[in-house]
Scaffold this active site. Structure first.
Site, PDB file in Angstrom:
ATOM      1  CG  LEU A  49      -2.005  -0.985   1.368  1.00 29.33           C
ATOM      2  CD1 LEU A  49      -2.648  -0.919   2.733  1.00 29.33           C
ATOM      3  CD2 LEU A  49      -3.053  -0.734   0.280  1.00 29.33           C
ATOM      4  N   GLY A  50       1.947   1.222   0.681  1.00 35.82           N
ATOM      5  CA  GLY A  50       2.740   2.444   0.803  1.00 35.82           C
ATOM      6  C   GLY A  50       4.013   2.157   1.563  1.00 35.82           C
ATOM      7  N   GLY A  52       7.489   4.227   3.775  1.00 36.96           N
ATOM      8  CA  GLY A  52       8.111   5.427   4.307  1.00 36.96           C
ATOM      9  C   GLY A  52       9.519   5.065   4.719  1.00 36.96           C
ATOM     10  N   GLY A  55       9.104   2.072   7.408  1.00 37.32           N
ATOM     11  CA  GLY A  55       8.511   0.767   7.126  1.00 37.32           C
ATOM     12  C   GLY A  55       7.778   0.693   5.805  1.00 37.32           C
ATOM     13  CB  VAL A  57       2.009   0.074   4.949  1.00 33.81           C
ATOM     14  CG1 VAL A  57       0.595  -0.278   5.393  1.00 33.81           C
ATOM     15  CG2 VAL A  57       2.729   0.856   6.041  1.00 33.81           C
ATOM     16  CE  LYS A  72       5.532   2.163  10.029  1.00 31.94           C
ATOM     17  NZ  LYS A  72       5.211   3.482  10.591  1.00 31.94           N
ATOM     18  CG  ASP A 167       6.438  12.600  10.990  1.00 29.45           C
ATOM     19  OD1 ASP A 167       6.796  13.632  10.395  1.00 29.45           O
ATOM     20  OD2 ASP A 167       6.561  11.461  10.502  1.00 29.45           O
TER      21      ASP A 167
HETATM   22  N1  ATP Z   1      -3.509   1.740   8.433  1.00 34.72           N
HETATM   23  C1  ATP Z   1      -3.200   1.978   7.160  1.00 34.72           C
HETATM   24  N2  ATP Z   1      -4.072   1.693   6.173  1.00 34.72           N
HETATM   25  C2  ATP Z   1      -3.754   1.935   4.876  1.00 34.72           C
HETATM   26  N3  ATP Z   1      -2.597   2.464   4.469  1.00 34.72           N
HETATM   27  C3  ATP Z   1      -1.678   2.773   5.406  1.00 34.72           C
HETATM   28  C4  ATP Z   1      -1.924   2.551   6.803  1.00 34.72           C
HETATM   29  N4  ATP Z   1      -0.837   2.946   7.497  1.00 34.72           N
HETATM   30  C5  ATP Z   1       0.032   3.400   6.586  1.00 34.72           C
HETATM   31  N5  ATP Z   1      -0.456   3.301   5.328  1.00 34.72           N
HETATM   32  C6  ATP Z   1       0.201   3.725   4.087  1.00 34.72           C
HETATM   33  O1  ATP Z   1       1.583   3.429   4.160  1.00 34.72           O
HETATM   34  C7  ATP Z   1       2.351   4.634   4.076  1.00 34.72           C
HETATM   35  C8  ATP Z   1       3.562   4.508   4.983  1.00 34.72           C
HETATM   36  O2  ATP Z   1       3.116   4.318   6.312  1.00 34.72           O
HETATM   37  P1  ATP Z   1       3.782   5.072   7.529  1.00 34.72           P
HETATM   38  O3  ATP Z   1       3.616   6.549   7.355  1.00 34.72           O
HETATM   39  O4  ATP Z   1       3.261   4.505   8.797  1.00 34.72           O
HETATM   40  O5  ATP Z   1       5.307   4.668   7.295  1.00 34.72           O
HETATM   41  P2  ATP Z   1       6.634   5.368   7.782  1.00 34.72           P
HETATM   42  O6  ATP Z   1       7.751   4.536   7.258  1.00 34.72           O
HETATM   43  O7  ATP Z   1       6.583   5.569   9.261  1.00 34.72           O
HETATM   44  O8  ATP Z   1       6.563   6.790   7.037  1.00 34.72           O
HETATM   45  P3  ATP Z   1       7.485   8.075   7.254  1.00 34.72           P
HETATM   46  O9  ATP Z   1       8.832   7.790   6.681  1.00 34.72           O
HETATM   47  O10 ATP Z   1       6.745   9.116   6.454  1.00 34.72           O
HETATM   48  O11 ATP Z   1       7.501   8.365   8.713  1.00 34.72           O
HETATM   49  C9  ATP Z   1       1.377   5.750   4.474  1.00 34.72           C
HETATM   50  O12 ATP Z   1       1.704   6.996   3.925  1.00 34.72           O
HETATM   51  C10 ATP Z   1       0.072   5.225   3.931  1.00 34.72           C
HETATM   52  O13 ATP Z   1      -0.044   5.560   2.578  1.00 34.72           O
END
Ligand code: ATP
Length: 389
Positions: A49-50, A52, A55, A57, A72, A167
């Site tokens: 899905l995405g 960052g 992590g 996801v 995640k 954040d």
């Molecule tokens: N509960 C969820 N349901 C659907 N998509 C999600 C969910 N949690 C996260 N995502 C998707 O995954 C992406 C990355 O998640 P997240 O922001 O938690 O990761 P991160 O690695 O901590 O990001 P960052 O580097 O921006 O801090 C989010 O921008 C979102 O698009």
């Protein structure tokens, strides 16, 4: 750092971590059509899905219950200590009802092949995706209001449990379900940088550039007010369709846009009034979530004027708020004719500008060195906040 990670500018002009697709799949450990074994549940990985910096996801299905969730998996290079800190914040977050406080529901966590896996309720697109899907065409004040209200409720909840998100950015505000009637229902996600308010220190470099509160930049004492600043910068971003900071002249741009394009309706004025208080340079004077929830932009008191245009606009505005099924005590009061009469005898509760919590909180600066105080005062004087009124 991973071997194949590349830093570059994404569509929003922000620095992002880009990973080649194949390496990314292998490195993330999240390969579609595989099963991740947890301590009590197993999850079938449907699709990514995405991602960052912390992590990756994926949309997954709990093999036993068939519940669809978001998994995640923290990146390999994330320290165990950092991973445990995120889990600790998420466990603390469980003190809040996720639905009424508009925060993501945290289900469970486990380690898989040495990697931390966090299970959340599945949400829809985040605000960056949504704004991209509309070519960053700005949202109007009526559309921003439900988002602002829900994020204020979320921050009020976090304040009550002593947690700072640290954040707040558009990527971290996700729609619950864009296909449902609750169109503007949103939740705050990603507690990877969250920190207990008692652990905040001047040396913390928190928040993303552009959403970073001035006290963080200046190395001053920090409080939960840093999140309110970020919220202000986020709301301005979706109102302008482009970031407000770091270029300070964009603040002037906001003023000119509003002035020149005839957008200064009473609702826009109310929005700018709230924005001014969210983006207060002095964290002690910055508006609190509970005071902001009583601001007229949220309660919509200013819209209860008896003219044809306002009746239609107000109905649309109320409709957008109701679709999210919000906890709107003040707004409900506003729906009665009582408001029309109470407008005449205005009280201090519905518009906190220059009053109540924000100014009461302006206590002493005893804990800040005199040189820094004078610096802040100068900076404040240079800021164009007053021009927005
Ligand atoms: N509960 C969820 N349901 C659907 N998509 C999600 C969910 N949690 C996260 N995502 C998707 O995954 C992406 C990355 O998640 P997240 O922001 O938690 O990761 P991160 O690695 O901590 O990001 P960052 O580097 O921006 O801090 C989010 O921008 C979102 O698009």
């Amino acid at each position: 750092q991973t071997k194949s990670a590349v830093l570059g500018l994404n569509d929003c002009g922000k620095i992002s971590l880009f990973l080649p697709k194949m390496a990314y799949d292998q490195e993330s450990g999240l390969i579609p059509d595989t099963v991740i074994l947890g301590s009590t549940n197993s999850y079938y990985v449907e699709k990514l899905l995405g991602e960052g910096g912390y992590g990756v996801v994926a949309r997954c299905m709990n093999v036993d219950t068939e519940e669809v969730v978001a998994l995640k998996m923290l990146r390999e290079y994330i320290d165990k200590e950092d991973a445990e800190r995120e889990v600790k914040s998420l466990c603390k977050l469980k003190q809040l009802d996720a639905d009424t406080h508009n925060v993501v529901k945290f289900i469970e966590h486990f380690e898989y092949k040495g990697r931390f896996c966090l299970i959340f309720e599945l949400l829809d697109l985040n605000l960056v995706h949504y704004m991209e899907s509309r070519d960053w065409r700005p949202l109007n004040a009526a559309e921003i209001r439900p988002i602002a209200q829900q994020m204020l409720v979320a921050l009020e909840g976090l304040q009550n449990i002593g947690l700072v998100h640290a954040d707040m950015k558009l990527d971290n505000i996700a729609f619950v379900d864009l296909s449902l009637s609750q169109f503007f229902k949103v939740k705050l996600i990603d507690f990877g940088c969250a920190i207990e308010v008692s652990e905040l220190s001047e040396s913390n470099t928190i928040q993303m550039t552009g959403y970073r509160a001035p006290e963080v930049i200046m190395g001053l004492p920090l409080t939960e007010a840093v999140d309110m600043w970020s919220l202000g910068a986020n709301l301005a971003h979706i109102f302008l369709g482009e970031p407000l900071y770091p270029d300070e002249s964009e603040y002037e741009q906001l003023r000119i846009m509003v002035h020149c394009q005839g957008m200064k309706t009473p609702d826009t004025k109310a929005f700018l009034s709230l924005l001014k208080q969210l983006l207060h340079m002095d964290p002690k004077k910055r508006i609190t979530p509970s005071a902001a929830l009583r601001h007229r932009f949220i309660t919509m008191k200013h819209l209860f004027v008896n003219t044809g245009f306002f009746i239609r606009y107000r109905e649309q505005a109320q409709f957008l708020m109701r679709r999210c099924d919000l906890r709107m005590t003040d707004m409900d009061i506003c729906t009665s004719s009582k408001v029309l009469s109470s407008n005449k005898a205005s009280t201090s509760h519905d518009d906190t500008e220059g009053s109540t919590d924000a100014s009461e909180a302006s206590a002493s600066h005893d804990d800040i060195e005199p040189a820094k105080i004078s610096w802040i005062k100068q900076t404040k004087a240079c800021k164009m906040m007053p021009q927005m009124s």
